[in-house]
Design a protein around this motif. Structure first.
Motif, PDB file in Angstrom:
ATOM      1  N   LYS A  68       7.788   2.065  -4.457  1.00 58.03           N
ATOM      2  CA  LYS A  68       9.118   1.812  -5.015  1.00 58.03           C
ATOM      3  C   LYS A  68      10.016   3.033  -4.847  1.00 58.03           C
ATOM      4  CE  LYS A  68       9.996  -0.286  -8.820  1.00 58.03           C
ATOM      5  NZ  LYS A  68      10.941  -1.288  -8.282  1.00 58.03           N
ATOM      6  N   GLU A  69       9.444   4.209  -4.994  1.00 60.33           N
ATOM      7  CA  GLU A  69      10.221   5.430  -4.844  1.00 60.33           C
ATOM      8  C   GLU A  69      10.615   5.667  -3.383  1.00 60.33           C
ATOM      9  OE1 GLU A  69       9.706  10.283  -5.497  1.00 60.33           O
ATOM     10  OE2 GLU A  69       8.046   8.918  -5.946  1.00 60.33           O
ATOM     11  N   GLN A  70       9.657   5.461  -2.467  1.00 63.91           N
ATOM     12  CA  GLN A  70       9.913   5.781  -1.069  1.00 63.91           C
ATOM     13  C   GLN A  70      10.710   4.698  -0.349  1.00 63.91           C
ATOM     14  OE1 GLN A  70       6.675   7.781   0.733  1.00 63.91           O
ATOM     15  NE2 GLN A  70       7.259   7.278   2.842  1.00 63.91           N
ATOM     16  N   PHE A  71      10.584   3.431  -0.819  1.00 60.39           N
ATOM     17  CA  PHE A  71      11.265   2.324  -0.154  1.00 60.39           C
ATOM     18  C   PHE A  71      12.031   1.488  -1.179  1.00 60.39           C
ATOM     19  CE2 PHE A  71       7.318   3.202   2.199  1.00 60.39           C
ATOM     20  CZ  PHE A  71       7.851   3.568   3.434  1.00 60.39           C
ATOM     21  N   TRP A 111       9.380  -5.748  -3.716  1.00 58.06           N
ATOM     22  CA  TRP A 111       7.925  -5.599  -3.768  1.00 58.06           C
ATOM     23  C   TRP A 111       7.260  -6.713  -4.559  1.00 58.06           C
ATOM     24  CZ3 TRP A 111       5.575  -2.713  -0.453  1.00 58.06           C
ATOM     25  CH2 TRP A 111       6.279  -1.648   0.129  1.00 58.06           C
ATOM     26  N   ASN A 112       6.134  -7.153  -4.037  1.00 57.51           N
ATOM     27  CA  ASN A 112       5.326  -8.198  -4.655  1.00 57.51           C
ATOM     28  C   ASN A 112       3.880  -7.713  -4.663  1.00 57.51           C
ATOM     29  OD1 ASN A 112       5.294 -11.319  -5.310  1.00 57.51           O
ATOM     30  ND2 ASN A 112       3.513 -10.936  -4.020  1.00 57.51           N
ATOM     31  N   LEU A 113       3.112  -8.103  -5.662  1.00 60.29           N
ATOM     32  CA  LEU A 113       1.687  -7.743  -5.718  1.00 60.29           C
ATOM     33  C   LEU A 113       0.833  -9.001  -5.741  1.00 60.29           C
ATOM     34  CD1 LEU A 113       1.753  -4.760  -8.252  1.00 60.29           C
ATOM     35  CD2 LEU A 113       1.563  -4.641  -5.765  1.00 60.29           C
ATOM     36  N   HIS A 114      -0.278  -8.930  -5.038  1.00 55.73           N
ATOM     37  CA  HIS A 114      -1.182 -10.074  -4.884  1.00 55.73           C
ATOM     38  C   HIS A 114      -2.600  -9.583  -5.175  1.00 55.73           C
ATOM     39  CE1 HIS A 114      -2.621 -13.783  -2.633  1.00 55.73           C
ATOM     40  NE2 HIS A 114      -3.704 -13.023  -2.593  1.00 55.73           N
ATOM     41  N   PHE A 115      -3.173 -10.088  -6.275  1.00 58.37           N
ATOM     42  CA  PHE A 115      -4.496  -9.620  -6.689  1.00 58.37           C
ATOM     43  C   PHE A 115      -5.531 -10.733  -6.697  1.00 58.37           C
ATOM     44  CE2 PHE A 115      -1.664  -6.589  -9.025  1.00 58.37           C
ATOM     45  CZ  PHE A 115      -2.004  -5.473  -8.276  1.00 58.37           C
ATOM     46  N   HIS A 116      -6.729 -10.374  -6.264  1.00 61.09           N
ATOM     47  CA  HIS A 116      -7.884 -11.240  -6.444  1.00 61.09           C
ATOM     48  C   HIS A 116      -8.682 -10.707  -7.626  1.00 61.09           C
ATOM     49  CE1 HIS A 116      -8.043 -13.345  -2.288  1.00 61.09           C
ATOM     50  NE2 HIS A 116      -6.805 -13.010  -2.595  1.00 61.09           N
TER      51      HIS A 116
END
Length: 313
Positions: free
Chosen positions: A205-208, A213-218
């Motif tokens: 988030k800081e660099q781009f 942004w989205n997160l995908h967790f198993h």
């Protein structure tokens, strides 16, 4: 997005967006093949429950992923609802052309962050794989389609263990070079931990800051929802989830079990975080999915019920 600040400086989001990936990532690993009508019903019921982003399937070679062979028919059969994003996974320009022909305007490209995993599957480095999407990016831009990207094995890989943040950032740079600015960090193998998610989330988030942004967790090792909390602490408010907790990548050994949509929504609602999704309807969908596939799943809420279910009047 509004965040509520806690005493220690951490801010919880007031709301999050949930993308239902069950029709694609959930069903692609199931032995029971659902009909087009059944898939359409699950998608439309999810939309009725309040889901605004839904991954309806993937446009890949039918021999590679047989459960996704009818995605074209599913896309054409859907009754589209205004304000809902219907997206699909594609692997190349042929898949993108199929998606367009079926009326899909949002497609997702995926690349492994792990060099070993990418070389094993594609004989290309992750950077080479992303740059190979240049033609697809140009095609989408010329047709008014939107592309997002998924960076799989972003936290860990069975071939090389932990994937470094620097390697993930290198892949992000390549996606930005071809004009893709909506990206998902995907824990394909279920190897992420909350500290790592928090560190990676803050850094990207800081660099781009221009990237969504989205997160995908198993939930392969039981850390899925803990990783969501870590992601929220890092300021990310978009998460994939799957009805009944189905799923897994057919190309990643042991990568079973997405976080269940009903588990994620229940946790958020208990925390006072809005999702815009009706939990009872999602639970009903999860139970129906279990009936369709003929076995129990990893969903905690389908096993234990909501917290409010055990409160005595």
């Amino acid at each position: 997005m509004v965040f509520n600040q806690l005493k220690d400086g951490v801010k919880w989001p007031s709301s999050i967006q949930v993308c239902e990936v069950g029709p694609r990532d959930g069903l692609q690993n199931e032995k029971t093949l659902l009909t087009v009508e059944q898939k359409v019903e699950l998608i439309e019921r999810s939309v009725q429950a309040g889901v605004k982003i839904i991954e309806i399937g993937s446009f890949v070679h039918p021999k590679a992923v047989p459960p996704m062979a009818d995605t074209d028919a599913v896309a054409r059969r859907l009754k589209r609802v205004e304000g809902v994003e219907y997206r699909a996974l594609v692997l190349n320009i042929k898949g993108l052309e199929r998606a367009e022909a079926a009326g899909i305007r949002k497609a997702k490209l995926t690349v492994s962050a792990s060099r070993a995993h990418s070389l094993s599957n594609l004989n290309k480095t992750p950077e080479e794989a992303v740059r190979g999407f240049t033609e697809s990016a140009e095609y989408a831009a010329s047709r008014g389609m939107v592309l997002s990207g998924a960076i799989s094995t972003a936290f860990g890989c069975p071939f090389e263990g932990k994937v470094s943040l620097e390697q993930v950032l290198s892949v992000v740079e390549c996606f930005r070079e071809i004009g893709v600015k909506e990206l998902s960090l995907s824990d394909t193998t279920g190897m992420a931990n909350p500290q790592q998610v928090y560190e990676y989330g803050l850094r990207v988030k800081e660099q781009f800051p221009d990237v969504t942004w989205n997160l995908h967790f198993h939930n392969t090792r039981g850390m899925g929802l803990a990783n969501v909390v870590a992601g929220m602490m890092a300021g990310i408010d978009r998460y994939d989830a799957c009805f009944a907790g189905l799923g897994g990548c057919p190309f990643a050994p042991g990568a079973s079990g997405n976080i269940a949509t009903e588990d994620l929504i229940h946790m958020c609602h208990e925390m006072g975080i809005e999702t815009g999704i009706d939990l009872d309807q999602v639970i009903s969908i999860g139970r129906y999915v279990q009936e369709l596939i003929g076995h129990d799943t990893s969903s905690f809420i389908l096993k234990a019920g909501k917290c409010s279910d055990i409160v005595k009047a």
